[in-house]
Design a protein around this motif. Structure first.
Motif, short mmCIF file in Angstrom:
data_model
loop_
_atom_site.label_atom_id
_atom_site.label_comp_id
_atom_site.label_asym_id
_atom_site.label_seq_id
_atom_site.Cartn_x
_atom_site.Cartn_y
_atom_site.Cartn_z
N ARG A 6 -1.05 -74.78 20.03
CA ARG A 6 -1.80 -75.81 19.33
C ARG A 6 -2.75 -75.19 18.31
N GLY A 7 -2.76 -75.78 17.11
CA GLY A 7 -3.62 -75.25 16.06
C GLY A 7 -3.02 -74.09 15.29
N THR A 8 -1.74 -73.80 15.51
CA THR A 8 -1.07 -72.74 14.79
C THR A 8 0.08 -73.33 13.97
N LYS A 9 0.71 -72.46 13.19
CA LYS A 9 1.85 -72.91 12.38
C LYS A 9 3.03 -73.32 13.25
N ALA A 10 3.01 -72.91 14.54
CA ALA A 10 4.10 -73.26 15.43
C ALA A 10 4.23 -74.77 15.61
N VAL A 11 3.13 -75.49 15.51
CA VAL A 11 3.16 -76.95 15.66
C VAL A 11 4.05 -77.56 14.58
N GLN A 12 3.87 -77.13 13.35
CA GLN A 12 4.69 -77.65 12.25
C GLN A 12 6.16 -77.29 12.44
N LEU A 13 6.42 -76.08 12.96
CA LEU A 13 7.79 -75.66 13.20
C LEU A 13 8.43 -76.50 14.31
N LEU A 14 7.65 -76.85 15.32
CA LEU A 14 8.17 -77.70 16.39
C LEU A 14 8.55 -79.08 15.84
N LYS A 15 7.75 -79.58 14.90
CA LYS A 15 8.09 -80.85 14.26
C LYS A 15 9.41 -80.73 13.51
N GLY A 16 9.61 -79.58 12.86
CA GLY A 16 10.88 -79.35 12.15
C GLY A 16 12.07 -79.34 13.10
N ILE A 17 11.89 -78.73 14.28
CA ILE A 17 12.96 -78.71 15.28
C ILE A 17 13.27 -80.13 15.75
N PHE A 18 12.24 -80.94 15.94
CA PHE A 18 12.45 -82.33 16.34
C PHE A 18 13.26 -83.09 15.29
N VAL A 19 12.96 -82.84 14.02
CA VAL A 19 13.70 -83.51 12.94
C VAL A 19 15.17 -83.09 12.97
N ILE A 20 15.43 -81.80 13.22
CA ILE A 20 16.81 -81.31 13.29
C ILE A 20 17.57 -81.99 14.43
N LEU A 21 16.92 -82.12 15.59
CA LEU A 21 17.56 -82.79 16.73
C LEU A 21 17.85 -84.26 16.40
N LEU A 22 16.91 -84.90 15.72
CA LEU A 22 17.09 -86.30 15.34
C LEU A 22 18.28 -86.46 14.39
N VAL A 23 18.36 -85.56 13.41
CA VAL A 23 19.49 -85.60 12.46
C VAL A 23 20.81 -85.38 13.19
N LYS A 24 20.82 -84.47 14.17
CA LYS A 24 22.04 -84.19 14.94
C LYS A 24 22.49 -85.43 15.69
N VAL A 25 21.57 -86.15 16.30
CA VAL A 25 21.91 -87.37 17.04
C VAL A 25 22.48 -88.42 16.08
N ILE A 26 21.83 -88.58 14.93
CA ILE A 26 22.30 -89.56 13.94
C ILE A 26 23.69 -89.20 13.42
N SER A 27 23.92 -87.91 13.12
CA SER A 27 25.22 -87.48 12.61
C SER A 27 26.33 -87.69 13.64
N ASP A 28 26.01 -87.50 14.93
CA ASP A 28 27.02 -87.73 15.96
C ASP A 28 27.32 -89.22 16.11
N LYS A 29 26.27 -90.03 16.00
CA LYS A 29 26.46 -91.48 16.18
C LYS A 29 27.30 -92.09 15.06
N PHE A 30 27.08 -91.62 13.83
CA PHE A 30 27.80 -92.18 12.68
C PHE A 30 28.97 -91.31 12.23
N HIS A 31 29.31 -90.30 13.05
CA HIS A 31 30.48 -89.45 12.80
C HIS A 31 30.42 -88.76 11.43
N LEU A 32 29.25 -88.20 11.13
CA LEU A 32 29.09 -87.43 9.90
C LEU A 32 29.46 -85.99 10.21
N GLN A 33 30.72 -85.62 9.99
CA GLN A 33 31.25 -84.38 10.51
C GLN A 33 30.61 -83.14 9.86
N THR A 34 30.48 -83.14 8.55
CA THR A 34 29.92 -81.97 7.88
C THR A 34 28.46 -81.75 8.26
#
Length: 275
Positions: free
Chosen positions: A33-61
């Protein structure tokens, strides 16, 4: 041993296991907490969210790209979080990972306030210019890297000696992290606000600049007049007398620390009081 006794023991073991995992996760959150790692963790969350969306809508690439990122993510995380992982291992080796208490943190903050007030009083009377920025929630690692790292325990004598004119570290800002002087001779971003008085110099502009991009508290001692000022949240409080400065610093650091302790108290085991 009956089957019911075995089930109870298994339930207790699973409960303890879950509580320990949550406690370790909580301590890790406190470290990053209070380090740059917090922002990086937010980035990882965004990547996971995009992965879920791509699987749901069959965005293969897009799904393939996210899968590659997640596959190699553990190696990337180990590289990116190297400072935080090293700090966690150091605290574990020193026995501080589980023993750090809220009272100790509060005591440390009080010592920091007294050291800063004593040093500022000394420098103000002798018109020694100073710029001291105190890190809070927002990490200041990027600005620490611009200076000379010290990682020294805070004391009024150390702060005074850093800002003595014509010494190697006097030019620039000192950045404090918790109860340590993280670095000296650091460069802070200058405020570009058109409303700053023309009579204010670079120190005041730098103090305002860092308060606009972080939640830090920054103290300025004017070299020309010896006046003491404080910035926070883009606000400049000028010409503070000794007692007013002390009270303002206490309100910002000690009250802020107690709020954090209150918000984290719900994580503590209530049985510890009687145990």
């Amino acid at each position: 041993m009956s089957f019911s006794d075995f089930s109870i023991l298994k339930f207790l073991a699973n409960t303890v296991d879950i509580l320990l995992v949550w406690y370790v996760i909580y301590k890790l959150i406190m470290i990053v907490r209070g380090t740059k790692a917090v922002q990086l963790l937010k980035g990882i969350f965004v990547i996971l969210l995009v992965k879920v969306i791509s699987d749901k809508f069959h965005l293969q690439t897009l799904g393939w790209m996210m899968e590659q990122i997640l596959t190699w993510g553990f190696v990337v995380i180990a590289i990116i979080f190297q400072p935080e992982l090293r700090r966690a291992l150091e605290q574990l080796g020193r026995g501080r990972f589980f023993s750090r208490t809220a009272n100790q943190e509060s005591d440390d903050q009080e010592k920091v306030v007294e050291s800063i007030v004593k040093a500022v009083d000394y420098m103000a009377k002798r018109r020694i210019g100073a710029l001291i920025s105190i890190e809070r929630e927002t990490g200041m690692g990027d600005y620490i890297e611009t200076g000379i790292q010290l990682d020294s325990k805070i004391s009024s004598e150390l702060l005074i000696n850093i800002f003595i004119p014509n010494t190697p570290l006097h030019d620039g800002a000192v950045i404090l992290q918790k109860s340590q002087v993280a670095a000296a001779a650091c460069y802070l971003p200058l405020s570009e606000s058109p409303f700053i008085s023309k009579e204010l110099g670079t120190r005041h502009r730098a103090a305002l600049g860092i308060s606009e991009v972080t939640d830090s508290v920054t103290v300025i001692v004017s070299e020309e007049t010896g006046s003491v000022s404080l910035t926070k949240n883009g606000e400049l409080h000028r010409d503070l007398h000794s007692e007013a400065f002390r009270e303002m610093l206490k309100n910002e650091l000690l009250t802020h620390s107690r709020v954090k302790q209150t918000s984290s108290a719900r994580w503590n085991w209530r049985g510890k009081k009687n145990g």
